[in-house]
Design a protein around this motif. Structure first.
Motif, PDB file in Angstrom:
ATOM      1  N   ARG A   1     -37.610 -22.258 -10.143  1.00  0.00           N
ATOM      2  CA  ARG A   1     -37.350 -21.913  -8.751  1.00  0.00           C
ATOM      3  C   ARG A   1     -36.204 -20.913  -8.726  1.00  0.00           C
ATOM      4  O   ARG A   1     -35.153 -21.144  -9.305  1.00  0.00           O
ATOM      5  CB  ARG A   1     -36.977 -23.146  -7.943  1.00  0.00           C
ATOM      6  N   THR A   2     -36.417 -19.779  -8.088  1.00  0.00           N
ATOM      7  CA  THR A   2     -35.415 -18.726  -8.000  1.00  0.00           C
ATOM      8  C   THR A   2     -35.176 -18.414  -6.520  1.00  0.00           C
ATOM      9  O   THR A   2     -35.925 -18.885  -5.659  1.00  0.00           O
ATOM     10  CB  THR A   2     -35.895 -17.438  -8.711  1.00  0.00           C
ATOM     11  N   PRO A   3     -34.177 -17.592  -6.214  1.00  0.00           N
ATOM     12  CA  PRO A   3     -33.997 -17.181  -4.819  1.00  0.00           C
ATOM     13  C   PRO A   3     -35.223 -16.457  -4.252  1.00  0.00           C
ATOM     14  O   PRO A   3     -35.444 -16.457  -3.039  1.00  0.00           O
ATOM     15  CB  PRO A   3     -32.781 -16.244  -4.878  1.00  0.00           C
ATOM     16  N   GLU A   4     -36.048 -15.868  -5.117  1.00  0.00           N
ATOM     17  CA  GLU A   4     -37.279 -15.188  -4.682  1.00  0.00           C
ATOM     18  C   GLU A   4     -38.434 -16.158  -4.494  1.00  0.00           C
ATOM     19  O   GLU A   4     -39.507 -15.758  -4.073  1.00  0.00           O
ATOM     20  CB  GLU A   4     -37.714 -14.166  -5.743  1.00  0.00           C
ATOM     21  N   GLY A   5     -38.249 -17.414  -4.860  1.00  0.00           N
ATOM     22  CA  GLY A   5     -39.319 -18.402  -4.879  1.00  0.00           C
ATOM     23  C   GLY A   5     -39.637 -18.751  -6.331  1.00  0.00           C
ATOM     24  O   GLY A   5     -38.890 -18.392  -7.241  1.00  0.00           O
TER      25      GLY A   5
ATOM     26  N   THR B   1     -39.651 -13.773 -13.883  1.00  0.00           N
ATOM     27  CA  THR B   1     -38.224 -13.557 -13.697  1.00  0.00           C
ATOM     28  C   THR B   1     -37.826 -12.230 -14.336  1.00  0.00           C
ATOM     29  O   THR B   1     -38.556 -11.694 -15.174  1.00  0.00           O
ATOM     30  CB  THR B   1     -37.398 -14.699 -14.318  1.00  0.00           C
ATOM     31  N   GLU B   2     -36.666 -11.733 -13.937  1.00  0.00           N
ATOM     32  CA  GLU B   2     -36.163 -10.461 -14.489  1.00  0.00           C
ATOM     33  C   GLU B   2     -36.049 -10.504 -16.006  1.00  0.00           C
ATOM     34  O   GLU B   2     -36.221  -9.487 -16.668  1.00  0.00           O
ATOM     35  CB  GLU B   2     -34.804 -10.116 -13.880  1.00  0.00           C
TER      36      GLU B   2
ATOM     37  N   ARG C   1     -39.108  -8.387 -16.751  1.00  0.00           N
ATOM     38  CA  ARG C   1     -40.086  -7.946 -15.748  1.00  0.00           C
ATOM     39  C   ARG C   1     -40.511  -6.497 -15.954  1.00  0.00           C
ATOM     40  O   ARG C   1     -41.692  -6.164 -15.867  1.00  0.00           O
ATOM     41  CB  ARG C   1     -39.463  -8.143 -14.366  1.00  0.00           C
TER      42      ARG C   1
ATOM     43  N   ARG D   1     -43.855  -8.932 -10.844  1.00  0.00           N
ATOM     44  CA  ARG D   1     -42.957  -9.623  -9.904  1.00  0.00           C
ATOM     45  C   ARG D   1     -43.155 -11.135  -9.899  1.00  0.00           C
ATOM     46  O   ARG D   1     -42.338 -11.875  -9.362  1.00  0.00           O
ATOM     47  CB  ARG D   1     -43.113  -9.061  -8.491  1.00  0.00           C
TER      48      ARG D   1
ATOM     49  N   ARG E   1     -41.058 -18.472  -9.925  1.00  0.00           N
ATOM     50  CA  ARG E   1     -41.405 -17.375 -10.830  1.00  0.00           C
ATOM     51  C   ARG E   1     -41.573 -17.954 -12.227  1.00  0.00           C
ATOM     52  O   ARG E   1     -41.053 -19.023 -12.548  1.00  0.00           O
ATOM     53  CB  ARG E   1     -40.305 -16.298 -10.868  1.00  0.00           C
TER      54      ARG E   1
END
Length: 124
Positions: A106-110, A29-30, A45, A26, A112
């Motif tokens: 920087r991603t919407p999840e923070g 990134t994907e 991921r 996690r 990564r």
């Protein structure tokens, strides 16, 4: 930004040493690109999680070796070059020391990691 990226790096060691493949994955990134010190590649991921599940059953722990170099490449993108090593069965093995290169985004999840490469330090 630097503090957030340092926290992300700290979580690399925490999740690895806890043997938590899902939490480790996690941090990426994907669609992350991951290159091991053996030259194997993993894409995404899910592949990172699956590739580390068995590895985390082995008695290998990670250790940081000094301060990472963090360089901003643009808004929401950073290059990190760090050094690290590992212990096997609790014994340090300098022959396993590596230079670790990450691209953090920087991603919407923070923050990564979008890419990672592990290169062994050359022994003189």
């Amino acid at each position: 930004m630097s503090a957030e990226i340092r926290d992300l790096l700290d979580r690399v060691y925490e999740t690895w040493n806890a043997g938590d493949a899902a939490a480790y994955a996690r941090l990426f990134t994907e669609d992350a690109d991951y290159i091991t010190y053996f030259g194997a590649t993993m894409k995404g991921r899910q592949a990172i999680e699956e590739g580390h599940r068995k590895l985390f059953t082995m008695p290998i722990k990670l250790e940081s070796r000094g301060e990472p170099a963090i360089r901003t490449l643009g808004d929401g993108v950073a290059l990190i070059i760090a050094t690290g090593g590992s212990t096997v069965d609790g014994a340090p093995d300098p022959g396993r020391d590596s230079i670790l290169t990450y691209t953090a985004v920087r991603t919407p999840e923070g923050w990564r990691f979008a890419s990672f490469q592990n290169t062994r330090v050359s022994q003189p």
